[in-house]
Design a protein around this motif. Sequence first.
Motif, PDB file in Angstrom:
ATOM      1  N   LYS A   1      -3.316   9.166  -1.928  1.00 48.46           N
ATOM      2  CA  LYS A   1      -2.636   9.715  -0.745  1.00 48.46           C
ATOM      3  C   LYS A   1      -3.593   9.757   0.445  1.00 48.46           C
ATOM      4  O   LYS A   1      -3.224   9.384   1.559  1.00 48.46           O
ATOM      5  CB  LYS A   1      -2.127  11.135  -1.027  1.00 48.46           C
ATOM      6  N   ALA A   2      -4.816  10.222   0.185  1.00 45.80           N
ATOM      7  CA  ALA A   2      -5.811  10.297   1.261  1.00 45.80           C
ATOM      8  C   ALA A   2      -6.139   8.900   1.787  1.00 45.80           C
ATOM      9  O   ALA A   2      -6.275   8.693   2.998  1.00 45.80           O
ATOM     10  CB  ALA A   2      -7.081  10.996   0.768  1.00 45.80           C
ATOM     11  N   PHE A   3      -6.251   7.931   0.870  1.00 51.62           N
ATOM     12  CA  PHE A   3      -6.546   6.556   1.274  1.00 51.62           C
ATOM     13  C   PHE A   3      -5.452   6.046   2.214  1.00 51.62           C
ATOM     14  O   PHE A   3      -5.743   5.439   3.247  1.00 51.62           O
ATOM     15  CB  PHE A   3      -6.667   5.658   0.036  1.00 51.62           C
ATOM     16  N   ARG A   4      -4.197   6.325   1.870  1.00 53.15           N
ATOM     17  CA  ARG A   4      -3.083   5.865   2.705  1.00 53.15           C
ATOM     18  C   ARG A   4      -3.106   6.516   4.087  1.00 53.15           C
ATOM     19  O   ARG A   4      -2.665   5.920   5.062  1.00 53.15           O
ATOM     20  CB  ARG A   4      -1.748   6.119   1.999  1.00 53.15           C
ATOM     21  N   VAL A   5      -3.645   7.757   4.176  1.00 53.19           N
ATOM     22  CA  VAL A   5      -3.779   8.408   5.475  1.00 53.19           C
ATOM     23  C   VAL A   5      -4.722   7.599   6.362  1.00 53.19           C
ATOM     24  O   VAL A   5      -4.462   7.391   7.549  1.00 53.19           O
ATOM     25  CB  VAL A   5      -4.304   9.860   5.313  1.00 53.19           C
ATOM     26  N   PHE A   6      -5.822   7.103   5.769  1.00 50.95           N
ATOM     27  CA  PHE A   6      -6.821   6.358   6.541  1.00 50.95           C
ATOM     28  C   PHE A   6      -6.430   4.894   6.754  1.00 50.95           C
ATOM     29  O   PHE A   6      -6.801   4.295   7.747  1.00 50.95           O
ATOM     30  CB  PHE A   6      -8.191   6.423   5.850  1.00 50.95           C
ATOM     31  N   ASP A   7      -5.690   4.320   5.810  1.00 48.71           N
ATOM     32  CA  ASP A   7      -5.293   2.915   5.894  1.00 48.71           C
ATOM     33  C   ASP A   7      -4.055   2.806   6.788  1.00 48.71           C
ATOM     34  O   ASP A   7      -2.924   2.656   6.318  1.00 48.71           O
ATOM     35  CB  ASP A   7      -5.012   2.372   4.484  1.00 48.71           C
ATOM     36  N   LEU A   8      -4.275   2.889   8.079  1.00 39.72           N
ATOM     37  CA  LEU A   8      -3.177   3.005   9.043  1.00 39.72           C
ATOM     38  C   LEU A   8      -2.217   1.829   9.026  1.00 39.72           C
ATOM     39  O   LEU A   8      -1.020   2.000   9.215  1.00 39.72           O
ATOM     40  CB  LEU A   8      -3.740   3.199  10.455  1.00 39.72           C
ATOM     41  N   ASN A   9      -2.710   0.609   8.815  1.00 40.78           N
ATOM     42  CA  ASN A   9      -1.820  -0.550   8.838  1.00 40.78           C
ATOM     43  C   ASN A   9      -1.309  -0.940   7.457  1.00 40.78           C
ATOM     44  O   ASN A   9      -0.567  -1.903   7.318  1.00 40.78           O
ATOM     45  CB  ASN A   9      -2.482  -1.749   9.535  1.00 40.78           C
ATOM     46  N   GLY A  10      -1.723  -0.197   6.425  1.00 40.49           N
ATOM     47  CA  GLY A  10      -1.192  -0.418   5.082  1.00 40.49           C
ATOM     48  C   GLY A  10      -1.646  -1.698   4.410  1.00 40.49           C
ATOM     49  O   GLY A  10      -1.016  -2.150   3.459  1.00 40.49           O
ATOM     50  N   ASP A  11      -2.768  -2.273   4.865  1.00 38.15           N
ATOM     51  CA  ASP A  11      -3.214  -3.544   4.279  1.00 38.15           C
ATOM     52  C   ASP A  11      -4.124  -3.378   3.053  1.00 38.15           C
ATOM     53  O   ASP A  11      -4.588  -4.359   2.484  1.00 38.15           O
ATOM     54  CB  ASP A  11      -3.907  -4.412   5.330  1.00 38.15           C
ATOM     55  N   GLY A  12      -4.379  -2.127   2.649  1.00 34.77           N
ATOM     56  CA  GLY A  12      -5.207  -1.895   1.479  1.00 34.77           C
ATOM     57  C   GLY A  12      -6.693  -1.775   1.784  1.00 34.77           C
ATOM     58  O   GLY A  12      -7.516  -1.724   0.867  1.00 34.77           O
TER      59      GLY A  12
END
Length: 162
Positions: free
Chosen positions: A97-108
């Motif tokens: 969840k935290a990673f997805r917060v930082f990965d703004l464009n959703g590219d992994g």
Amino acid sequence: MSSSSLSSNDLHRIFHKLDRNGDGLVSLGELNWLLERVGVQYSLDELESLVGNTTLDFNEFLVFYESISTEKTGESEVEEEEVKEEEEEEDVGDLAKAFRVFDLNGDGFITCDELQSVLSRLGMWEENGGGDCRSMIKVYDTNSDGVLDFEEFKNMMLLSTI
């Protein structure tokens, strides 16, 4: 204070940023605002039962931070191992969840710009602070591609809390 990913100065700065009305106390609403931004969801009632109060002074804020940053003790080895496995699964879910917060464009991947953008949004990035997100990323960028993938992010989060 036990080792944590944030220094006392970092926690003091965060506390004062959260204390928007300057009364020396962080309300549950102010604390929940930060938790939501890092992907942690609590109702105000859940947070109040966890904290045991409706506001926190700086010392209580430190105790709260330490309580969510340290592992439980005093359980039998079998129970402890089961709890650790469950916590690891929860940690991976929370980290995702935290990673997805930082990965703004959703590219992994987390880029320097994404890291700086999220830290700025959280009030944890000062333009003139001399910090360089490239050097922050470089420390944990094991494949030297200039970005953090989930495994590198996970290692960063787990290693920085030891």
